[in-house]
Scaffold this motif. Sequence first.
Motif: not given
Length: 230
Positions: A6-7, A33, A47, A99, A101
């Motif tokens: 994640h990230r 991700e 993010h 993802e 954003k």
Amino acid sequence: MKIIAHRGASGLAPENTLKAMTIALSLGVEAIEIDVQEADGELWVFHDRRLERCSDGEGVLSEHSQSYLASLNAGEGEAIPTLWQVMALITGRCELHIELKGVNTAKAVAALTQRAEAELGFTPEQWVVSSFHHPELARFAKARPEIRLGALTASLPLTLAQFAEELGAWSINCDVDFIDQALIDDAHARGLQVLVYTVDHPLDQQRLAQQGVDGIFTNRPDRLLAQAHS
Ligand code: G3P
Ligand code: MG
């Protein structure tokens, strides 16, 4: 159960940096991700809407110039990477979950995934594109219908996984705080995968595996990989 860094391996290096990606790759994760936003005609891996938490910059990322964003320290001397820099580092060695954003990302991400397939050795099967912004996800699907979509939710929808089926998604990507058996079973009955964020504790991982979850996003892939393969 698939382990998705994640990230990047963000529990071990500043999130969404090339260092976090390098560590995730060295751990042998199947998937990474990242969060992607647009500013000044470029796609940035970052993010938050604002710069303060994860860099030494100030203000809203999308309002800044390329030269300003490229000059920032995202932690431990790491720059805020562009999407292309992350793709060039990974070069098809694992799946990349992108993802989206905010808005204004779908078209540019569609073009860049295509370019990465031509120049960096990725295949269309190696991408999953996700978003909480479902209209943006639908716009991406129009541009690249062959790429798998992850329909993100931070709640437990009244109609369970129906929203993801309507989007033509491949997976529902759910908050660990709201996941429940009815949602998991409904998603599976509709032919959808179930991915859960953010899971860092091995006992949570074990419980989700027992519930039939297909994959988890974790900041600590180093902790969870061993259990996933046992
Ligand atoms: O894609 C899973 C997860 O990253 C969604 O939430 O806020 O961590 O981007 P967030
Ligand atoms: Mg994310």
